[in-house]
Design an enzyme around this catalytic site. Sequence first.
Site, PDB file in Angstrom:
ATOM      1  N   HIS A 142       0.867  -1.190   0.000  1.00  0.00           N
ATOM      2  CA  HIS A 142       0.000   0.000   0.000  1.00  0.00           C
ATOM      3  C   HIS A 142       0.902   1.239   0.000  1.00  0.00           C
ATOM      4  CE1 HIS A 142      -4.147   1.646   1.257  1.00  0.00           C
ATOM      5  NE2 HIS A 142      -3.416   2.664   0.815  1.00  0.00           N
ATOM      6  N   LEU A 143       0.879   1.946  -1.091  1.00  0.00           N
ATOM      7  CA  LEU A 143       1.695   3.148  -1.269  1.00  0.00           C
ATOM      8  C   LEU A 143       1.476   4.132  -0.124  1.00  0.00           C
ATOM      9  CD1 LEU A 143       3.380   4.824  -3.486  1.00  0.00           C
ATOM     10  CD2 LEU A 143       1.195   5.926  -3.890  1.00  0.00           C
ATOM     11  N   HIS A 144       2.548   4.719   0.358  1.00  0.00           N
ATOM     12  CA  HIS A 144       2.459   5.767   1.374  1.00  0.00           C
ATOM     13  C   HIS A 144       3.682   6.656   1.268  1.00  0.00           C
ATOM     14  CE1 HIS A 144       4.430   2.241   3.147  1.00  0.00           C
ATOM     15  NE2 HIS A 144       5.093   3.070   3.948  1.00  0.00           N
ATOM     16  N   GLN A 145       3.448   7.937   1.437  1.00  0.00           N
ATOM     17  CA  GLN A 145       4.531   8.919   1.379  1.00  0.00           C
ATOM     18  C   GLN A 145       4.833   9.411   2.788  1.00  0.00           C
ATOM     19  OE1 GLN A 145       5.681  11.778  -1.751  1.00  0.00           O
ATOM     20  NE2 GLN A 145       4.291  13.117  -0.625  1.00  0.00           N
TER      21      GLN A 145
END
Length: 185
Positions: A142-145
């Site tokens: 799950h993409l997260h910045q």
Amino acid sequence: MQRETRDDGEGRQVCGPDGLQRLWTPHRMAYIKGENKPHGSGPDDGCPFCRAPQLSDPEGLVLARGKTAFALLNLYPYNSGHLMVCPYRHVADYTELNEDETAEIAALTQAGITALRSAYGAQGFNVGMNLGEAAGAGIAAHLHQHVVPRWGGDTNFMPIVGQTKVLPQLLGQTREQLVAHWPKS
């Protein structure tokens, strides 16, 4: 010189011949052992970034919600105020985002930086994504910045010599302070 420790009889480790005191951070063991990590790569496999928006904002450590993305505190922060911006959609790669998600992640990142400057006087930031396990992503599915606030001199002796990070505030308190300083849309 080899470091030696011994038990003080009450379950605490005390320093040995190197003369160093130890500051214990047992809460970090949960992260090291993989607590709150998904057991698979799907959205229903215990993904904390899919779960957080389903909770109340304080429970999920959510700072702000948009239409396609949200901001939340990192449960295992590098610094006080360490926040992350995630799409609601369970995607792993930046190239999988649509235009609306990309724009909202950028806007929430800007708002987070503004809030951190206002609430904590942050002087700099590390902003970025680790795409894939090979790049260091703890939750690669799950993409997260990450938005990590920094201050001049914040790389003091504790993390360098003591291999310990000192966080002066509980996550709930950090969340309340950032929400109060979050820019109004």
